[in-house]
Design a protein around this motif. Structure first.
Motif, short mmCIF file in Angstrom:
data_model
loop_
_atom_site.label_atom_id
_atom_site.label_comp_id
_atom_site.label_asym_id
_atom_site.label_seq_id
_atom_site.Cartn_x
_atom_site.Cartn_y
_atom_site.Cartn_z
N ARG A 225 17.63 45.69 21.94
CA ARG A 225 16.31 45.87 21.35
C ARG A 225 16.10 44.86 20.24
N THR A 226 14.85 44.68 19.84
CA THR A 226 14.53 43.76 18.77
C THR A 226 14.01 44.51 17.56
N VAL A 227 14.19 43.90 16.41
CA VAL A 227 13.68 44.44 15.15
C VAL A 227 13.04 43.31 14.36
N LEU A 228 12.19 43.67 13.41
CA LEU A 228 11.57 42.69 12.53
C LEU A 228 12.08 42.88 11.10
N LEU A 229 12.46 41.78 10.48
CA LEU A 229 12.82 41.77 9.07
C LEU A 229 11.72 41.01 8.34
N LYS A 230 11.15 41.61 7.30
CA LYS A 230 9.95 41.06 6.68
C LYS A 230 10.18 40.75 5.20
N SER A 231 9.42 39.76 4.73
CA SER A 231 9.42 39.44 3.31
C SER A 231 8.11 38.75 2.97
N ALA A 232 7.86 38.52 1.66
CA ALA A 232 6.61 37.90 1.21
C ALA A 232 6.89 37.00 0.02
N TRP A 233 6.00 36.03 -0.16
CA TRP A 233 6.13 35.03 -1.22
C TRP A 233 4.81 34.95 -1.97
N GLY A 234 4.86 35.20 -3.27
CA GLY A 234 3.65 35.18 -4.08
C GLY A 234 3.68 34.08 -5.13
N GLY A 235 2.52 33.84 -5.76
CA GLY A 235 2.40 32.78 -6.74
C GLY A 235 3.10 33.09 -8.05
N PRO A 236 3.19 32.06 -8.92
CA PRO A 236 2.59 30.73 -8.75
C PRO A 236 3.41 29.81 -7.84
N VAL A 237 2.73 29.23 -6.85
CA VAL A 237 3.38 28.33 -5.89
C VAL A 237 2.42 27.16 -5.62
N PRO A 238 2.87 25.91 -5.77
CA PRO A 238 1.99 24.77 -5.46
C PRO A 238 1.73 24.66 -3.96
N LYS A 239 0.58 24.14 -3.60
CA LYS A 239 0.28 23.92 -2.19
C LYS A 239 1.18 22.83 -1.64
N GLY A 240 1.29 22.78 -0.31
CA GLY A 240 2.11 21.76 0.31
C GLY A 240 2.96 22.30 1.43
N GLN A 241 3.87 21.46 1.92
CA GLN A 241 4.71 21.84 3.04
C GLN A 241 6.10 22.24 2.56
N TYR A 242 6.60 23.32 3.12
CA TYR A 242 7.91 23.84 2.77
C TYR A 242 8.72 24.09 4.04
N SER A 243 10.02 24.00 3.90
CA SER A 243 10.93 24.31 5.00
C SER A 243 11.57 25.66 4.71
#
Length: 297
Positions: A225-243
């Motif tokens: 079976r599959t499961v989802l692991l979740k998280s979130a990222w809030g500011g302050p964060v500059p715009k742009g590309q992240y890896s």
């Protein structure tokens, strides 16, 4: 495997089923994970208790169900014998019904008879205890209550093997400057044993500098079976590309499971406003779809 105590604590959170009412009923322990061989017999004694000081007695009825978890973490309790890995047919218990006074505890004993031809891997069942108001009279009582709590039974029939992989990385961009970037990692348990899976997401900017580490809390992954692991990222964060480097572990101390994802923030994220609308954090926007995933190092 992760320490048993931590896994059982998570099982308590995920699989102990209760309904809101003025009275409650409890079970101790809330879950057990057994290691067994074909033909083995296992016996366990449970304490069923009424923590309320009320003089009113509770009628508690015991019965078995199966348990399943969807890809998004929703727990279902189909009839006993529905799930192919069910151990309900192996399990007997006594008594099937008890009555508990205020702050009273009684015992229920169950026995698992593992068949001689049992398939290797994790098998499971839920022993439910449903409390009912004894004074309720069908057709006459205007309101009554029923609530239930579950004891989760896992049996690892040897030999077992823990294995799995990241099969998807999904994200949701914030809809405004005070929203959160949200990420969900899909893990597929390809082994035959129940495992605890946890990890983290390391976010790095275009220069390779670590911008944030997002924790992925421990979840229970059932076999196949599959499961989802979740998280979130809030500011302050500059715009742009992240890896985003996803690092998961399913209890194997010698290796982690890796995945990669590219994150593009279209604008600077500011700290969430204290009066912000909870609907404005981007949680309802569509996920971007699966991303490239890595294998085990």
């Amino acid at each position: 495997m992760r320490p048993l105590a931590r896994l059982l604590a998570l099982l308590l959170f995920l699989f102990a089923v209760t309904a809101v009412a003025q009275a409650t009923v409890g079970v101790d322990p809330v879950a057990r994970l057994y290691t067994a061989t074909p033909g083995q017999t296992i016996t366990q004694v449970l304490n069923i208790y009424n923590p309320n000081p009320s003089e009113q007695k509770l009628r508690v009825v015991a019965y078995l169900t199966d348990m399943n978890v969807s890809e998004i973490g929703e727990t279902e309790f189909p009839p006993a014998g529905t799930v192919k890995e069910s151990s309900a047919a192996w399990t007997t218990f006594t008594p099937a019904e008890i009555e508990l006074g205020g702050e009273e505890t009684k015992q229920v004993r169950y026995t698992i008879q593992v068949p001689a031809d049992a398939t290797p891997g994790t098998h499971w069942a839920m022993l439910m205890f449903e409390a009912q108001e004894p004074a309720a009279i069908p057709g006459k009582t205007l309101a009554s209550f029923r609530l239930r709590v579950a004891h989760t039974i896992y049996v690892n029939v040897q030999p077992t093997k823990a294995d799995g992989s990241i099969t998807g990385i999904f994200d949701s961009l914030p809809q405004n400057e005070t929203g959160n970037y949200q990420i969900a990692v899909q893990y597929t348990n390809t082994g035959n044993a129940v495992t605890g899976v946890k990890g983290r997401v390391e976010l790095r900017d275009a220069d390779g500098n670590l911008a944030a580490t997002l924790p992925l809390s421990l979840v229970v992954a059932l076999p196949n079976r599959t499961v989802l692991l979740k998280s979130a990222w809030g500011g302050p964060v500059p715009k742009g590309q992240y890896s985003a480097l996803v690092i998961l572990n399913n209890g194997d101390k010698n290796k982690d499971i890796l995945g990669e994802h590219v994150v593009t923030l279209p604008f600077d994220l500011k700290p969430p406003a204290t009066t912000a609308d909870p609907e404005s954090n981007g949680a309802n926007s569509a996920p971007s779809g699966p991303a490239k995933t890595g294998g085990k190092p």
